[in-house]
Design an enzyme around this catalytic site. Structure first.
Site, PDB file in Angstrom:
ATOM      1  N   LYS A   1      -2.679   7.032   1.078  1.00 34.13           N
ATOM      2  CA  LYS A   1      -2.361   7.335   2.480  1.00 34.13           C
ATOM      3  C   LYS A   1      -1.267   8.401   2.462  1.00 34.13           C
ATOM      4  O   LYS A   1      -0.083   8.111   2.623  1.00 34.13           O
ATOM      5  CB  LYS A   1      -1.934   6.059   3.208  1.00 34.13           C
ATOM      6  CG  LYS A   1      -2.045   6.187   4.708  1.00 34.13           C
ATOM      7  CD  LYS A   1      -2.022   4.845   5.391  1.00 34.13           C
ATOM      8  CE  LYS A   1      -1.881   4.962   6.886  1.00 34.13           C
ATOM      9  NZ  LYS A   1      -2.917   5.717   7.577  1.00 34.13           N
TER      10      LYS A   1
ATOM     11  N   GLU B   1     -15.990   6.479   6.383  1.00 28.73           N
ATOM     12  CA  GLU B   1     -15.109   5.821   7.360  1.00 28.73           C
ATOM     13  C   GLU B   1     -14.962   6.727   8.570  1.00 28.73           C
ATOM     14  O   GLU B   1     -15.520   7.818   8.619  1.00 28.73           O
ATOM     15  CB  GLU B   1     -13.741   5.532   6.738  1.00 28.73           C
ATOM     16  CG  GLU B   1     -12.981   6.760   6.269  1.00 28.73           C
ATOM     17  CD  GLU B   1     -11.620   6.445   5.652  1.00 28.73           C
ATOM     18  OE1 GLU B   1     -11.000   5.428   5.989  1.00 28.73           O
ATOM     19  OE2 GLU B   1     -11.170   7.265   4.824  1.00 28.73           O
TER      20      GLU B   1
ATOM     21  N   ARG C   1       0.830  -1.216   0.000  1.00 27.27           N
ATOM     22  CA  ARG C   1       0.000   0.000   0.000  1.00 27.27           C
ATOM     23  C   ARG C   1       0.861   1.261   0.000  1.00 27.27           C
ATOM     24  O   ARG C   1       0.529   2.251  -0.661  1.00 27.27           O
ATOM     25  CB  ARG C   1      -0.968  -0.005   1.189  1.00 27.27           C
ATOM     26  CG  ARG C   1      -1.982   1.134   1.117  1.00 27.27           C
ATOM     27  CD  ARG C   1      -3.059   1.025   2.163  1.00 27.27           C
ATOM     28  NE  ARG C   1      -2.538   1.177   3.514  1.00 27.27           N
ATOM     29  CZ  ARG C   1      -3.255   1.017   4.616  1.00 27.27           C
ATOM     30  NH1 ARG C   1      -4.537   0.682   4.535  1.00 27.27           N
ATOM     31  NH2 ARG C   1      -2.725   1.172   5.808  1.00 27.27           N
TER      32      ARG C   1
HETATM   33  N1  PMP Z   1      -8.961   4.966   7.347  1.00 25.92           N
HETATM   34  C1  PMP Z   1      -8.051   5.914   7.633  1.00 25.92           C
HETATM   35  C2  PMP Z   1      -8.330   7.307   7.227  1.00 25.92           C
HETATM   36  C3  PMP Z   1      -6.874   5.575   8.308  1.00 25.92           C
HETATM   37  O1  PMP Z   1      -5.965   6.515   8.590  1.00 25.92           O
HETATM   38  C4  PMP Z   1      -6.664   4.234   8.679  1.00 25.92           C
HETATM   39  C5  PMP Z   1      -5.417   3.856   9.417  1.00 25.92           C
HETATM   40  N2  PMP Z   1      -4.368   3.532   8.556  1.00 25.92           N
HETATM   41  C6  PMP Z   1      -7.640   3.275   8.350  1.00 25.92           C
HETATM   42  C7  PMP Z   1      -8.784   3.678   7.679  1.00 25.92           C
HETATM   43  C8  PMP Z   1      -7.445   1.835   8.670  1.00 25.92           C
HETATM   44  O2  PMP Z   1      -6.470   1.268   7.841  1.00 25.92           O
HETATM   45  P1  PMP Z   1      -5.581   0.047   8.307  1.00 25.92           P
HETATM   46  O3  PMP Z   1      -6.506  -0.989   8.817  1.00 25.92           O
HETATM   47  O4  PMP Z   1      -4.851  -0.367   7.103  1.00 25.92           O
HETATM   48  O5  PMP Z   1      -4.695   0.565   9.379  1.00 25.92           O
END
Ligand code: PMP
Length: 293
Positions: free
Chosen positions: A152, A185, A53
């Protein structure tokens, strides 16, 4: 306790000396990408998925990471070893690098690569038992055709604005919708709702493709709990029997109240509890070993 060592462009530098130029475009413009990874019990959970990612986020902003994924993986493991860590939160960052005051990335010849690793326990403390309070926020998630939430990036202002609003309204976590009214989210986690024994989560156009989200879907499938990926709205959120959120930092956490409305009976429900347990088992028992086994 000895001072933390931070990976800075190929060197391990003490925390007090680990600094970045004010001309780095990561600082000036949020121009860069990052990851958040956890290590449990001597193993890094989903290391490959996180690095994939990271490189995908970099590709989306046309940033060439100046090392291979294998080298990055080894640098992550070595940062943990140098700090004697077995349980940790790991933050790799790649910035556009030092340029001039203009925003043109062509002026930044060398990306900066940094890895911070430190101990970080349960993010929400007792709230895994009692449940978090969610607040829907007026600020909309970045539009996918403006700054895709799939990237990200170091620009987390959209998320920070949501967090500020949730804090002001006395909630533990912000819940985003997009400008079309679809559930997106949390400020730092993905969201799942449970209704009549079935689990639902939004598709990943308007949110981050969470690695914990993907793990949660796999675990639900293994537990034979039906899961459907579909667009959801505010009504679905308010009338859910249970809600949980997932993220590397947050792990799997129950949400028991949204905008003053109790979710189900206002306590973490059975599916959420199963998920928290299954997530604990998988994180404690799988991953890339930090030290030779
Ligand atoms: N959404 C956002 C905006 C985030 O910052 C994160 C944390 N990385 C997540 C969802 C969850 O992603 P992950 O499970 O890959 O940590």
């Amino acid at each position: 306790m000895s001072e933390l060592l931070i990976y800075c462009n190929g060197e391990y530098v003490h925390k007090s000396k680990a600094s970045v130029s004010v001309f780095d475009h990561g600082f000036l413009y949020g121009d860069g990408v990052f990851e958040g990874i956890r290590a449990y019990n001597g193993r890094v959970f989903k290391l490959k998925e996180h690095l994939d990612r990271l490189y995908d986020s970099a590709k989306a902003i046309a940033l060439d990471i100046p090392m291979s994924k294998e080298e990055m993986s080894e640098a992550v493991l070595e940062t943990l070893r140098k700090n004697d860590l077995r349980d940790a939160y790991i933050r790799p960052l790649v910035t556009r690098g030092v340029g001039d005051l203009g925003l043109d990335p062509r002026k930044c010849p060398k990306p900066g690569v940094f890895i911070i690793a430190q101990y970080w326990g349960a993010m929400y403390g007792d709230l895994y038992e009692t449940g978090l309070t969610g607040v829907t926020v007026s600020v909309r998630r970045n539009a996918a055709d403006a700054l895709s939430p799939n990237i990200k990036s170091l620009n987390y202002l959209n998320n920070i604005l949501a967090k500020i609003e949730a804090n002001a309204k006395g909630g533990d976590e912000a819940i985003f919708f997009d400008s079309n009214g679809y559930l997106s989210e949390g400020s730092g986690d993905n969201i799942f709702i449970i209704k009549n024994g079935k689990v639902y989560t939004p598709p990943t156009i308007n949110n981050l493709k969470g690695i914990t989200r993907a793990t949660a879907i796999e675990l639900l499938e293994e537990m034979n709990i039906p899961i459907s990926v579909e667009n959801l709205g505010m009504f679905d959120l308010y009338t859910a029997d249970e809600i949980f959120v997932t993220g590397t930092a947050a792990e799997a956490a129950p949400l028991v109240k949204v905008d003053g409305r109790a979710i189900g009976n206002g306590k973490p429900g059975p599916v959420t509890k199963k998920m928290i347990k299954a997530f604990e088992v998988i994180t404690q028992n799988t991953g890339t070993p930090i030290y030779k086994e």
